[in-house]
Enzyme design. Structure first.
Site, PDB file in Angstrom:
ATOM      1  N   HIS A 259       0.760  -1.260   0.102  1.00 30.74           N
ATOM      2  CA  HIS A 259       0.201  -0.190   0.026  1.00 30.74           C
ATOM      3  C   HIS A 259       0.791   1.401  -0.006  1.00 30.74           C
ATOM      4  O   HIS A 259       0.440   2.385  -0.144  1.00 30.74           O
ATOM      5  CB  HIS A 259      -0.886  -0.146   1.432  1.00 30.74           C
ATOM      6  CG  HIS A 259      -2.130   0.767   1.088  1.00 30.74           C
ATOM      7  ND1 HIS A 259      -2.820   1.522   1.970  1.00 30.74           N
ATOM      8  CD2 HIS A 259      -3.199   0.769   0.190  1.00 30.74           C
ATOM      9  CE1 HIS A 259      -3.718   2.198   1.626  1.00 30.74           C
ATOM     10  NE2 HIS A 259      -4.227   1.668   0.354  1.00 30.74           N
ATOM     11  N   HIS A 489      -8.870  10.563  -0.195  1.00 29.59           N
ATOM     12  CA  HIS A 489      -7.845   9.622  -0.188  1.00 29.59           C
ATOM     13  C   HIS A 489      -6.822   9.764   0.654  1.00 29.59           C
ATOM     14  O   HIS A 489      -6.044   8.623   0.770  1.00 29.59           O
ATOM     15  CB  HIS A 489      -7.578   8.925  -1.462  1.00 29.59           C
ATOM     16  CG  HIS A 489      -7.038   7.754  -1.884  1.00 29.59           C
ATOM     17  ND1 HIS A 489      -5.720   7.433  -1.811  1.00 29.59           N
ATOM     18  CD2 HIS A 489      -7.870   6.341  -1.872  1.00 29.59           C
ATOM     19  CE1 HIS A 489      -5.773   6.138  -2.018  1.00 29.59           C
ATOM     20  NE2 HIS A 489      -6.783   5.584  -2.017  1.00 29.59           N
TER      21      HIS A 489
END
Length: 606
Positions: A259, A489
């Site tokens: 990630h 985000h």
């Protein structure tokens, strides 16, 4: 399949039913996208999550509000609670408010949309429009920022070197001082020799187009976590580009993801590190709120300098090398050597990473939330009456937290967030915890409309197991940065004063609210287990020469007499506003058909 429970009926894809333990709901689908390369409505042409595929589908084939043809897909309206606009479920038992109040709040919502939304025509998409929509996102940024603006940014315009990404559709003034990926890769930032892109979701062809023409054939290493079919698709995307090579991050623990979002940029003039929150796809750089930390230009050290030279007071150089060594990849050895050869002494942030594994002893404090705990104990000052200073966490996805707060959130995780100074504060769960996550209406009223929810992959399967968590939730609001309608985000965590005018520290990171990202203690607290790779940077007042133990929070208008080095630009509004009785967290895999979004559409993800 159709499911029914305490929150009404909803339809979910069968592929989502077994993934509630996933780190943050963003694990790529392993179904091959090679098979659908010629069908633009089947999904994006790069590996990504089921939630993003649903958003892609709804953009390509929008369902207009009131369209009776979608009734077969949506649950019967009579089976849904109407108290929550556009929602197919209900969490709160206290949401039955007087009808006139509901109408009044709806009027305010409409008024808000009329005054705050950009004067743009809604994007009218059809099945053949997908390419033009992506081009639209790109063409807006065809040219990087004006030279003077970029030069000012690079030369002390922001002492924190913390930036937001540009957003299309907001007032131009709010994009002043913001960056697009084309700005970051611009020749103004350096004459590129080679680069490495660490990321999660990657559109290779789009990425190549973000580099200036003269840099597009320079060596590019892509560090990813794809496996099997997704990996095959990623490699297939790169076949036309001889300069691209790959490094696959090992993910040996179930439900882990790569990630981390980082760029390593080697120039003729030196080296730069960029740690950020955006996937390498057009949507993430278009109408979302994203964060970037941009390092100074690191000069090359003189030949013959010792290996420990060029270290910062924050130990950033050795921490970055330790993070890269955790990949245990020969491919990254070249970049480790390059970092060794450069002077990183001007860095004023601390690196905070997560790498997959089970850690004991001193290794336990190298990664995840125990790393944050260690940094705060060693470098944050103790604050008088600190138990009244709230913790604020803001994120775009949520993992499984357990049956109640004592299982992780209000125990080990909170203990790390409230650490400060050498004195160990006894853990009190009455330290306020404010969690910022978008409501259904936040998403509905956003620039992107409901498809913005494709990058907020909180699932119904996870949500219904942890209703206790939602009492901590606060709405997304970012008037301070002009980004109330640009869904976040970005992921940020901070410790605020009770009046929200000061913060003791600030973290921008790729890590969502999940045990997979931050780690969870095992074996009676002797072992920390982390599933995913994550990376962020921690801002502490002491590293910026501030001896009071806090930053001031920068407001919308900062007068010229104020010292910008003491005012931190928190990207959203403080104090955050708690969910009202009618507010529900955005859940991606249930339908919202009771109210249209800003493009006049509904959300039916299946």
């Amino acid at each position: 399949m159709l499911q029914e429970g305490a929150h009404g009926k909803w339809t979910v894809s069968s592929s989502d039913e077994s993934t509630e333990e996933n780190s943050d709901g963003e694990k790529p689908s392993t179904s091959s996208v090679l098979d659908v390369a010629h069908d633009t409505t089947s999904g994006p042409q790069y590996p990504c999550s089921e939630a993003r595929k649903a958003a892609h589908k709804r953009k390509a084939s929008p369902l207009k509000f009131g369209d009776k043809s979608c009734s077969a897909e949506a649950p019967p309206p009579g089976k849904q609670r109407t108290s929550q606009e556009g929602s197919g479920w209900c969490l709160s038992s206290s949401d039955e408010e007087p009808e006139d109040q509901e109408k009044h709040s709806h009027k305010e919502t409409v008024k808000e949309e009329k005054t705050d939304e950009p004067k743009e025509h809604p994007l009218k998409l059809c099945k053949d429009d997908e390419l033009s929509e992506n081009q639209k996102a790109e063409e807006y940024y065809e040219a990087p920022s004006e030279t003077q603006d970029t030069w000012d940014l690079l030369n002390g315009g922001s002492p924190f070197r913390f930036f937001l990404t540009k957003v299309r559709g907001i007032h131009q003034s709010y994009n002043s001082g913001a960056l697009h990926i084309k700005d970051i890769l611009s020749p103004l930032f350096g004459t590129l020799v080679s680069s490495a892109q660490f990321n999660y979701c990657i559109d290779v062809a789009w990425l190549v187009r973000q580099y200036p023409q003269e840099f597009r054939k320079k060596p590019l290493l892509i560090v990813h976590g794809e496996k099997r079919e997704s990996k095959a698709e990623l490699l297939a995307q790169a076949r036309p580009y001889e300069n691209i090579s790959f490094c696959q991050a090992k993910l040996d623990i179930a439900f882990g993801t790569h990630h981390t979002k980082m760029m390593l940029l080697l120039y003729e003039e030196g080296l730069r590190v960029v740690i950020h929150t955006s996937n390498l796809i057009a949507d993430d750089w278009h109408q979302k709120t994203q964060g970037i930390w941009l390092s100074p230009l690191y000069p090359r050290l003189s030949q013959g300098t010792s290996g420990s030279a060029g270290e910062s007071e924050t130990n950033f150089k050795s921490d970055l090398i330790s993070y890269l060594m955790a990949y245990n990849s020969p491919t990254l050895k070249e970049w480790i050597d390059l970092i060794q050869e450069h002077d990183l002494s001007e860095t004023r942030v601390y690196l905070l990473g997560s790498t997959p594994g089970r850690y004991q002893g001193s290794d336990k404090e190298k990664w995840g939330h125990l790393r944050l705990r260690k940094l705060l104990k060693e470098h944050a000052l103790s604050i008088p009456a600190q138990e009244s200073w709230p913790v604020v966490g803001q994120f775009s996805s949520i993992g499984s937290m357990g049956a109640d707060g004592s299982k992780w959130l209000c125990s080990e995780f909170q203990e790390s967030l409230v650490a400060a100074g050498r004195s160990v504060m006894s853990l009190k769960c009455d330290v306020p915890v404010h969690l910022v996550y978008p409501t259904v209406n936040n998403v509905r009223q956003s620039l992107e409309g409901y498809p913005a929810g494709g990058s907020l992959p909180y699932s119904i399967q996870t949500a219904q197991k942890q209703l206790w968590l939602h009492s901590y939730f606060h709405k997304w609001s970012a008037e301070v940065s002009g980004r109330s309608h640009a869904m976040p985000h970005i992921k940020t965590y901070m410790r605020s004063s009770p009046d929200f005018q000061k913060i003791a520290w600030f973290l921008v990171t790729s890590a969502n609210l999940s045990k997979a990202a931050w780690g969870a203690l095992e074996k009676n607290g002797t072992q920390l287990m982390i599933r995913s790779y994550e990376l962020g940077v921690l801002f502490l007042p002491s590293a910026f020469g501030l001896d009071k133990g806090y930053f001031h929070v920068k407001g919308k208008m900062l007068s010229g007499s104020d010292n910008p080095a003491t005012y931190f630009p928190v990207p959203f509004d403080l104090p955050p506003e708690q969910y009202g009785s009618k507010d529900q967290p955005w859940i991606w895999n249930i339908p919202y058909t009771d109210a249209p979004d800003t493009h006049g559409n509904m959300w039916v993800p299946s």
